[in-house]
Design an enzyme around this catalytic site. Structure first.
Site, PDB file in Angstrom:
ATOM      1  N   ARG A   3       0.778  -1.232   0.000  1.00  0.00           N
ATOM      2  CA  ARG A   3       0.000   0.000   0.000  1.00  0.00           C
ATOM      3  C   ARG A   3       0.815   1.290   0.000  1.00  0.00           C
ATOM      4  NH1 ARG A   3      -5.048   0.258   3.931  1.00  0.00           N
ATOM      5  NH2 ARG A   3      -4.959   2.365   3.045  1.00  0.00           N
ATOM      6  N   ASP A   4       2.127   1.198  -0.047  1.00  0.00           N
ATOM      7  CA  ASP A   4       2.918   2.422  -0.166  1.00  0.00           C
ATOM      8  C   ASP A   4       4.116   2.186  -1.083  1.00  0.00           C
ATOM      9  OD1 ASP A   4       3.283   5.127   0.276  1.00  0.00           O
ATOM     10  OD2 ASP A   4       4.494   4.846   2.069  1.00  0.00           O
TER      11      ASP A   4
END
Length: 383
Positions: free
Chosen positions: A154-155
């Site tokens: 997610r990053d």
């Protein structure tokens, strides 16, 4: 805010990590140190480790919310599960203070630069280099998605991809906002991480995340968080490597509206910028980032599908020559502003990498040779 200097050179931490120096700072007011593992040769357990480690230390203060702190503690749990993976940074130890307000994470030290630094220094990458790195990033993400309790990073972004000093290897870092879930059955997930706040770096966030706003239903939230969050980021990263620009233009990339851009506009066609970029690679980026309602049907369902498409091109590129854009130009709505900044790219190029420099060297060398011949002939005939 002034950061607290938690460790000093020569401090001995956890019995066998000797601090060398502070090497940087990070998010959540973290401080990062370089240390040496002095027990590296004492036990077989340490034999596979690098003797140097990076220590990421977060000392909680009033600026860190409960949600942020919970996310960080989740990172500690997640990172320690990811062991012995070739393209993912190794976490060795996590040490918490008695009151849990200070956490130190001891990680594999990578002596190199981030993919972001590399892009900013060199401009866009060659197709071969971009696909070389992309393949390694895919291998790392596949490892994360293959755990029984699946990890969605997610990053993913160039800042969180570290290149080795020789530029031949890379490591994915920073699980600070990862989502972890297990499949209860074919249609339901059980989330293990806190999903109450929108986290991430906006240009790399899948627009699906906007669906999380306004709902407190855990089951609905769990249904929204998926591998697509990482797939979208992968598409942006590959686009950036090939164009040295983000896919969508914004005056301020820190505004939430940036996440909405892929719902309004379509991707630039990279082959219009560089004819050497094949349609097969264009389609991989498009499928990774597909966000408009009419394009969602093209999305990848799992990481293996991306790997298959990439290998199809790498193994037999000639068979992909006849490929067509999944979404033709005349079906795309482009932003009026933005796109590829060719002037910016030229400014980033080093003078000795420019075409004119190579041509000037050849002309100069040719001129010197001709002059030498003339001088020699003059002396010979004069004699």
């Amino acid at each position: 805010m002034v950061q607290k200097q938690l460790y000093q050179p020569n401090d001995l931490i956890a019995g066998h990590y000797r601090v060398i120096k502070k090497i940087g700072t990070g998010g959540m007011n973290s401080t990062i140190y370089l240390a040496q593992d002095i027990a590296i040769h004492e036990k077989e357990y340490f034999s596979l480790r690098n003797k140097y480690v990076a220590i990421k230390v977060i000392n909680r203060d009033e600026s860190i919310t409960d949600d942020d702190w919970m996310k960080f503690l989740d990172e500690c749990v997640t990172a320690t599960r990811v062991t012995n993976k070739k393209n993912i940074v190794q976490t060795y130890d996590v040490v918490k203070s008695n009151n849990d307000n200070t956490v130190s994470i001891f990680m594999e030290y990578i002596d190199g630069i981030s993919l972001r630094e590399y892009i900013e220094t060199h401009g866009y990458l060659s197709l071969n280099d971009a696909l070389f790195y992309f393949q390694k990033i895919l291998e790392g993400v596949k490892e994360l998605h293959s755990f029984n309790d699946k990890i969605i990073h997610r990053d993913l972004k160039p800042e969180n991809i570290l290149l080795s000093k020789d530029l031949r290897n890379l490591k994915i870092i920073d699980f600070g906002i990862s989502s972890v879930f297990t499949m209860v059955n074919k249609d339901n997930k059980l989330m293990f991480t806190n999903e109450n706040v929108i986290y991430g770096t906006y240009p790399y966030i899948c627009p699906d995340l906007l669906k999380l706003r306004g709902t407190n239903d855990d089951a609905k939230r769990a249904s929204i968080i998926s591998e697509q969050f990482d797939f979208y980021s992968l598409g942006v990263i590959l686009y950036e490597m090939l164009a040295a620009e983000k896919p969508f233009y914004a005056k301020n990339y820190d505004k939430l509206e940036v996440i909405e851009l892929p719902l309004k506009y379509d991707l630039m066609v990279l082959s219009d910028i560089n004819p050497h970029i094949p349609v097969a690679i264009e389609n991989i980026i498009f499928r990774c980032m597909a966000s408009k309602p009419e394009d969602i049907k093209y999305r990848y369902e799992n990481i293996n599908q991306i790997i298959t498409d990439l290998n199809r091109y790498l193994n037999q590129p000639e068979k992909t020559v006849a490929d067509h854009l999944l979404k033709p130009r005349n079906k795309r709505l482009f932003q009026i502003k933005g796109g590829f900044n060719i002037q910016g790219q030229k400014l980033r190029e080093k003078f000795y990498e420019k075409t004119w420099f190579f041509s000037a060297i050849l002309i100069t060398a040719f001129t010197v040779v001709i002059m030498a011949i003339i001088i020699i002939c003059f002396h010979v005939f004069e004699w």
